[in-house]
Every structure is written in structure tokens, then in C-alpha cells.
Design an enzyme around this catalytic site. Structure first.
Site, PDB file in Angstrom:
ATOM      1  CD  GLU A  64      26.671  65.970  66.854  1.00 50.14           C
ATOM      2  OE1 GLU A  64      26.174  65.516  65.800  1.00 50.14           O
ATOM      3  OE2 GLU A  64      27.623  66.775  66.862  1.00 50.14           O
ATOM      4  CG  HIS A 101      29.792  77.249  69.313  1.00 51.20           C
ATOM      5  ND1 HIS A 101      31.146  77.166  69.115  1.00 51.20           N
ATOM      6  CD2 HIS A 101      29.249  76.321  68.506  1.00 51.20           C
ATOM      7  CE1 HIS A 101      31.400  76.249  68.208  1.00 51.20           C
ATOM      8  NE2 HIS A 101      30.257  75.718  67.828  1.00 51.20           N
TER       9      HIS A 101
END
Ligand SMILES: Cc1ncc(C[n+]2csc(CCOP(=O)(O)OP(=O)(O)O)c2C)c(N)n1
Ligand SMILES: [Mg+2]
Length: 796
Positions: A528, A595
Site C-alpha cells: 500500500e 474489512h
């Protein structure tokens, strides 16, 4: 690299005298830079500057590097590189001192207008409205940052852009941005900073992608006081990197070892190596060893505390400038007398430029001091305050090195002690004038204020629907949208984990790589941080990247470059550079400890300088992408994870309509209570509002749509004026984004004046959400919570 001088002479297609002059010019530059370091340190020690960190001991390798840095190339480095900035003509000694003094005048310190600590250089990439300039015919220095290794992820993006320009047909038309990808990105880093994950992730990303990146490690053996045996495996970054070495038939990087004092050896190696990077796009690491640091790390301490006498003696002997001089004399390129004369000239030049920088920094302040002293003389302090007032007057008058703060402070305090009079009025007026001018110097450029490139000035174009508008799943709306976008806008690229081949985990890009090519829509590794770095570099080079973070929770891994680089870029370069990156992610509500996080408070408080969009559905998301793409500013768009399979109507003007930023929408009209929220929580609220209506309670539901900026027209206040009750709902922790919204409406909008009952926030619990449907229900706000709170408010 101990190379005999003749090698250089043979490879250089120059006359001897020409060559001699070039070497002498380099030596002159080395001396100039050294003198700037020596005087710079003195300026700090005598109190004229706050802090200094200098490039002494690193002059010669930077001169060698600068020789092969061509117009069109990019640099992303750190605070040691003043010599490189001087040698490439990107900065003057005078500017160097202006930055050291934190002179806020961009005419004096064009690199940062006094906003950065010293030796962070930045050339102009964009004009006032953020439009990218011709970057091909200028030497481009990306603004550095103080956090160690922060410059490295974006170097990956700056280099990757060359690959895109070379390989993607549709961007070849932009002649101001690239010459067939022939540009090299030069990055620099200290030996100790290679310990950061940033470095290793970037090396891997460069090795896998094969991009024209030249990384120079200035190895002076220490990171402040910690020696490299505690920093790096085997005490050597090039040894530790051996597995990355490119071989026949593999990807990887080329690795070179150089000696910092060996001018001719470095020049010879770099000439061929940089050319190889330029033509083949194979990245390379230059491990520059035996670098010294004559004055120690910075003005904050002395290196005698941690270097042995033997080490200090070695550093004196192997000082690169000294070695270069010895080499020149040994090879009859100069004489002691010529060198002495040159050194004297340089000393004089640095002293002169320093003095000019100081004078120019002081002139406006001294002007302010004079004005304020005159105003003080005109005012009459109240009798009880004559002593205090006299003290303020003499404090300012005797201050030999006043700064703007001293002037403003003295004026404010003195005025408050004075009798009411026309003179006091005049002083108050002047104080306001100063406040204004100081705000313009210190508080501007967070965004592209008042320019055509501002995202807040994008014309509003409503979404259009007609009878034939089809209804489809949210992810299909996005898929149609991205398809049309990639047809219409050749500068757009998208990349991330699983985004290329399968078209992202929710199919927004499904099938689009095949249609638009893997140069524009592509997969990345799980990294990321460098995905963000790629986005930054590509955006700085005039492309319009959409860099994807697969799930909102994992934005944390990529947050450092966003908060330190993207969000500060316009601010810290006073508008010289910008990275109009779009970060796409998805999040909020899905079952699981990860999530399903919604760390919005963290995000909005770390990303001032970016826009933060929280669309409730995919049509709104598309409109926000359009708005951002029509501007020259960066933004984060968080799609709702639970929205991809909800049905939406497809607008007919999919790539043209825009959703204005900072403009809430009322989704449901009501009279009893205003419920303010965004994103997926709106669907929970919808359920609650329906039930509350059965109980005879009428709710007005406001979708804020963007958290940065927040309700710029104070629409929420208008709703509150009607309902006199307000509740803020989101999925973040208590004190997170709900508290931010509460603060905005209560304090900034003055909402407290219209309250009949205490305002409320309904948030997630303080912990991460538990897994499963029940974990979700009992961790996040649910409809029943909202019903209960609203009923309670109605009964108060
Ligand atoms: C993320 C981060 N951690 C710590 C620091 C404080 N710091 C500034 S420079 C430095 C040492 C860097 O050493 P090195 O990379 O070898 O560069 P050098 O200064 O020796 O050229 C440290 C620890 C920082 N600026 N950023
Ligand atoms: Mg070091």
C-alpha cells in the site's frame, strides 16, 4: 572505485583545458557548498536560525550525480543534497540561507517560502492553478520531507511515469510531460534510513516493475549516533541487497559500489550506469561508501559524543573535498595557488550571499518594527500600566534580530494596555493588517484557493436520467463509468492489488484491462505504501492516477505518504508542486474485525490538504470522481462496501455530471430531528427513520457527502433551525468523525443557538468491530440504537 585519472580523460570527448575547467568548476562548487554548510551552522549557533542540517562531506558524490542529471529528469531526495541543488542550478546559496532563516517570502525562498526545514529544495512543477508545466525542458526537484525515507515511495512513481510514457500509446501525445520515457528519477537516501520499510518496499517495487530509478545511498556510517552495524544486515546495504541483483533473464536491480572521495571513479561509473538506466529502464542502486560528516549530524548535537577519535581522524583524512583537491594536484589539473585563490573567492561569495539573504529577510520586519514603535509612541498607556508598556516598548526597540512574532506580540499587548484614543484605533487597525499579511505568509496553499484548478470551483452538472435509464448493481454502474472514463481521458490510470486482471475485488474494473491495456489498468503487489508513492509520482508528472487501496482498513499502511507528502505538498512548496492523486478505496461496513473498520477521524485529521469523499452509492461516487478529475487537487473516495450490489439507476451523462464537494443533500425531509451522517450508515438510518415515522416522529436526514470539506454553505444549520434537535451518526469510534461533525455544526456554524435538547452522537464502539452479523450489530450503530436515542430526545 579507485580509477586512474586517464580513464576519465579517455572517455571524455573534451579538450584537456575544457576538461580541466569542468573539474575546477566542480571543485569550486564543492567548496562553495562546504562554505555554505560551515556558515550555515554558525547562523544557527548564533541564534539567527533555529536549526540546521547540512551536506558537508557529501559534496563530491553529488557533483558526480549532477553531471548526469538532464533536463526532464526528476530528483527525490533528502536534506543532505544542497550541493546537488546548487550544481544543477536549482538553488542558489542565497536561497539556501533564506530557507535557513525561514524567510516566508517566496521571492527569497522559492522552494518552500520558509515553510520547510532547511535544505529541502523544490522546483516549480505547476502554475498557480495547479496545471502541470513543461517538465521536459527543466530539471525537476520534488520537494523533500524530514521523515526519513519518505522521499522513496514517490520516487517509484516518478520513475514509473517514464515507463508509462514509453509504453502507453495514448499518452505519447503529451510532449510537455515526457520524451518517450527517457527520464531518470534520481533518489537519495542516508545509509541509516535504508532501515525503513519504505526503502525495502520501494526496492522490490522498482525491481519488479523495471523502472528508471537511480537510488544513491550516502553511507556515512551513522544515523545520527547509531552506527550501521545496528542498522543494516551485514552492515552494508549493497551486501544485504544481493538477492535483488539483476541477472540475465531475471528482473531486479543493478548494484554499484562507489567511494565518495573518488571523483573520477564515480564520474566514470555513473556516466555509463545512468545511460543504461535511461535506455533500458533497469533500476540501479549506487551504494556510495566512505562518506564523511565533518560537522556532525545537525546543529542539535556534536558527533564527538559518539564517534571515536580514530573515526574522526579518518573522516578528516578522507574528506571528499580534500581528496578531490589532492587528486587534482597529483594529476596536474591545478596548483596549490590556483586552489587557494578559488577557495578565497568562494568564501567571499558565500559570505556575500548570506549577508544579502539576511538583509532581505530583515527589511520587511524592520519596517514593521519602525511602524509599531511609532504607534506605541502615539498611544498613551493607562496609568497603572505605564511600566508594563514601557517594558514592551524597550523590548521591541532593543531587539536586534526581531521576527514577525515579536512585532505582533508587542503590538497586541501594548495596545491592550493603552487608553482609548484615535492612536489606539490606528494601532488596532495595523494589528489587523499584520494578522492578514502574516496569514497570507504562513497559512495559505493548503488547497488551490481561488483558482480555476480548485475542486471547489468545478461547475455543478446534475446527473441526467431519461425513461430508458437502466437500473443495475452499484458495481456495474462503476464498471460502465470507468470504461467510459478510460475512453474519454487518456491521462487516467488505475492500479492496485487485484485491480488489473480480475478488475478489482468488487468488479468495478472487470474486463477493462483487456479493453484499455495493461499499461493503464494494472495489478500491483501487496504494498500500500508504494501504491500511494506510485500515485504521487505519476500525478506529479501530469498523469491522473487512481491508486486503489483494497480495503479502507489497509489505508493505514499507505497513510504516511498521504499525510506527509500529498496533503502537505501544495502547502510546503507554497504552490510550486501538487499531486492531484485520487485514492480509491472501499470500506465501512462488512462483517469482521478488519474489512469493516471506519477510521474516519484518523483520516480526516491526517489528510487536511486532501478532499475526503464518502459517497452513499456508486452514482455519487462517479460524480465525485468526475469533480476531482476536473480539478487539480487530490482526494480520497471511500466507496461503501455494502453498496456494490444495491440497485441504482444509470445516469446518461456518466462522465460529465459532477457532485460538488462540501454540499450535503437532504435525503428525507422532516420536522422533529435532524440526523446527520454519510456513507453506509445512511441505510441503517433509513430503516430507523421509517420506524420512527410509525411512532409519529418526523426525521430530516442529511447526507454530508464529503467530510473534507464539510458543509460549506451551512445547510445543516438551516435544517437545525427547523427541527431544533440534532444527532450525528457514524461508524467511527466515539470522538471520531461524529465529534468532528458535531464540532463543525455547533461551533463553526453556531448551531448551539437553535437547540431545544442536548445534541447527540451515535457512533461505533471504542473497539474494532467484532466478527459476524452479531459482532457487527453490537459493535456498530444499528437502527434500534438510533430509534432509542431519537425517542429519548423527543421526550426531553
Ligand atoms: C521517520 C523518522 N524517524 C526519525 C527521524 C529523526 N532523524 C532525522 S535524520 C535521522 C538519521 C538519518 O540517518 P541517515 O539516513 O544515515 O542519513 P544521514 O543524516 O546520516 O545523512 C533521524 C533518526 C526522522 N526525521 N524521521
Ligand atoms: Mg548516515
Amino acid at each position: 572505485m579507485e580509477q586512474p585519472v586517464n580513464d576519465v580523460l579517455q572517455t571524455a570527448p573534451l579538450s584537456f583545458e575544457h576538461f580541466r575547467q569542468e573539474v575546477l568548476n566542480d571543485y569550486r562548487m564543492a567548496c562553495l557548498s562546504r562554505e555554505a554548510s560551515l556558515l550555515g551552522r554558525k547562523e544557527v549557533l548564533t541564534g539567527k536560525a533555529k536549526f540546521g542540517i547540512f551536506g558537508d562531506g557529501k559534496e563530491v558524490p553529488q557533483l558526480a550525480m549532477a553531471k548526469f542529471f538532464k533536463p526532464g529528469d526528476f530528483y527525490s531526495g533528502y536534506y543532505r543534497d544542497q550541493t546537488f541543488a546548487f550544481a544543477t542550478g536549482s538553488a542558489t546559496v542565497k536561497e539556501f540561507f533564506a530557507q535557513l532563516y525561514a524567510d516566508p517570502d517566496p521571492g527569497h525562498d522559492p522552494h518552500s517560502a520558509g515553510r520547510q526545514m532547511n535544505s529541502h529544495f523544490a522546483t516549480r512543477f505547476v502554475d498557480e492553478d495547479g496545471s502541470v508545466l513543461d517538465l521536459v525542458n527543466r530539471k525537476n526537484l520534488a520537494a523533500g520531507m524530514a521523515p526519513t525515507a519518505a522521499q522513496i515511495p514517490k520516487a517509484v512513481g516518478l520513475a514509473l511515469a517514464s515507463k508509462v510514457f514509453r509504453e502507453v500509446e495514448v499518452v505519447k501525445q503529451f510532449a510537455n510531460l515526457s520524451r518517450n520515457g527517457n527520464e531518470v528519477c534520481f533518489a537519495t537516501i542516508g545509509d541509516a534510513s535504508t532501515s525503513e520499510g519504505h526503502f525495502w518496499e520501494a526496492m522490490n517495487a522498482a525491481a519488479v516493475q523495471q523502472i528508471p530509478l537511480a537510488i544513491f545511498v550516502w553511507d556515512d556510517g551513522y544515523g545520527i549516533s547509531v552506527p550501521k552495524k545496528f542498522q543494516t544486515a551485514k552492515g552494508s546495504v549493497s551486501e544485504a541487497l544481493k538477492g535483488f541483483q539483476k541477472k540475465e533473464g531475471t528482473n531486479g536491480i543493478d548494484i554499484y559500489k562507489l567511494k565518495a572521495w573518488d571523483y573520477s571513479g564515480m564520474c566514470e561509473v555513473l556516466e555509463a550506469a545512468i545511460e543504461k538506466i535511461r535506455t533500458t529502464h533497469i533500476p540501479a542502486l549506487f551504494h556510495v561508501e566512505e562518506v564523511t560528516q565533518p560537522q556532525g549530524h545537525s546543529t542539535s548535537g556534536s558527533h564527538e559524543r559518539y564517534k571515536s577519535p580514530e573515526r574522526l581522524q579518518w573522516e578528516r583524512e578522507w574528506d571528499c573535498n580534500r581528496k578531490m583537491k589532492e587528486w587534482m594536484i597529483e594529476n596536474s589539473l591545478t596548483t596549490e595557488e590556483e586552489v587557494m585563490q578559488l577557495e578565497n573567492e568562494v568564501k567571499e561569495q558565500v559570505r556575500r550571499e548570506r549577508n544579502e539573504a539576511w538583509e532581505e529577510y530583515q527589511i520587511p520586519i524592520k519596517g514593521q518594527v519602525e511602524q509599531v514603535l511609532a504607534l506605541m509612541e502615539e498611544m498613551h498607556p493607562l496609568e497603572a500600566h505605564t511600566d508594563a508598556a514601557a517594558h514592551l516598548y524597550s523590548e521591541l526597540k532593543s531587539n536586534r534580530e526581531p521576527n514577525r512574532r515579536d512585532v505582533a506580540r508587542c503590538l497586541f499587548k501594548y495596545t491592550s494596555l493603552a487608553q482609548q484614543s484615535p492612536a489606539r484605533k490606528k494601532a488596532e487597525h495595523y494589528y489587523q493588517e499584520l494578522a492578514h499579511s502574516n496569514a497570507a505568509l504562513y497559512n495559505t496553499h493548503l488547497h488551490l484557493e481561488h483558482t480555476a484548478g480548485s475542486a471547489l470551483h468545478v461547475p455543478v452538472v446534475p446527473a441526467q436520467y431519461d425513461d430508458s435509464s437502466t437500473v443495475m448493481n452499484g458495481y456495474e454502474v462503476l464498471n460502465r463509468y470507468f470504461d467510459q472514463l478510460f475512453n474519454n481521458n487518456p491521462k487516467v490510470l488505475a492500479f492496485g492489488e487485484d485491480l488489473g486482471y480480475i478488475g478489482d475485488v468488487n468488479q468495478g474494473f472487470a474486463g477493462l484491462q483487456a479493453r484499455h491495456g495493461n499499461g493503464r489498468i494494472f495489478d500491483t503487489g501487496i504494498r500500500e505504501l508504494t501504491i500511494m508513492g506510485q500515485g504521487i509520482g505519476l500525478a506529479m508528472r501530469g498523469l491522473r492516477p487512481i491508486a486503489e487501496i483494497q480495503y479502507l482498513d489497509y489505508l493505514v499502511y499507505g497513510l504516511q505518504p498521504l499525510t506527509d507528502d500529498v496533503a502537505t505538498m501544495q502547502f510546503r512548496t507554497a504552490g510550486r508542486q501538487a499531486a492531484p492523486l485520487i485514492v480509491r478505496t472501499r470500506g465501512h461496513r462488512l462483517e469482521g474485525i478488519w474489512h469493516s473498520g471506519s477510521p474516519m477521524g484518523m483520516i480526516i485529521n491526517s489528510l487536511r490538504g486532501m478532499y475526503v469523499c464518502v459517497p452513499r452509492n456508486m452514482v455519487q461516487a462517479a460524480g465525485m470522481y468526475n469533480t476531482l478529475l476536473q480539478s487539480n487537487e487530490p482526494g480520497l473516495v471511500i466507496e461503501c462496501l455494502n453498496g456494490y450490489r444495491l440497485k441504482e439507476k444509470l445516469p446518461s451523462n456518466l462522465t460529465d455530471f459532477t457532485v460538488p464537494l462540501g454540499k450535503p443533500e437532504i435525503l428525507h425531509q422532516g420536522t422533529d430531528v435532524t440526523i446527520v451522517s454519510y456513507g453506509s450508515t445512511l441505510r441503517i438510518i433509513d430503516e430507523a427513520v421509517h420506524h420512527l415515522s410509525l411512532l409519529g416522529i418526523s426525521c430530516e436526514v442529511v447526507d454530508v457527502q464529503t467530510l473534507l470539506p464539510f458543509d460549506t454553505d451551512h445547510l445543516i444549520l438551516q435544517s437545525l433551525q427547523k427541527t431544533n434537535r440534532i444527532v450525528f451518526v457514524d461508524e467511527d469510534v466515539p470522538g471520531g468523525a461524529a465529534a468532528y461533525m458535531y464540532n463543525k455544526v455547533m461551533e463553526e456554524q453556531g448551531g448551539y443557538r437553535y437547540l431545544d435538547v442536548a445534541p447527540r452522537t451515535i457512533t461505533g464502539k471504542a473497539h474494532r468491530p467484532s466478527y459476524g452479523s452479531d459482532g457487527d450489530y453490537f459493535s456498530k450503530p444499528n437502527a434500534e440504537d438510533i430509534i432509542a436515542v431519537v425517542r429519548e430526545m423527543m421526550q426531553e
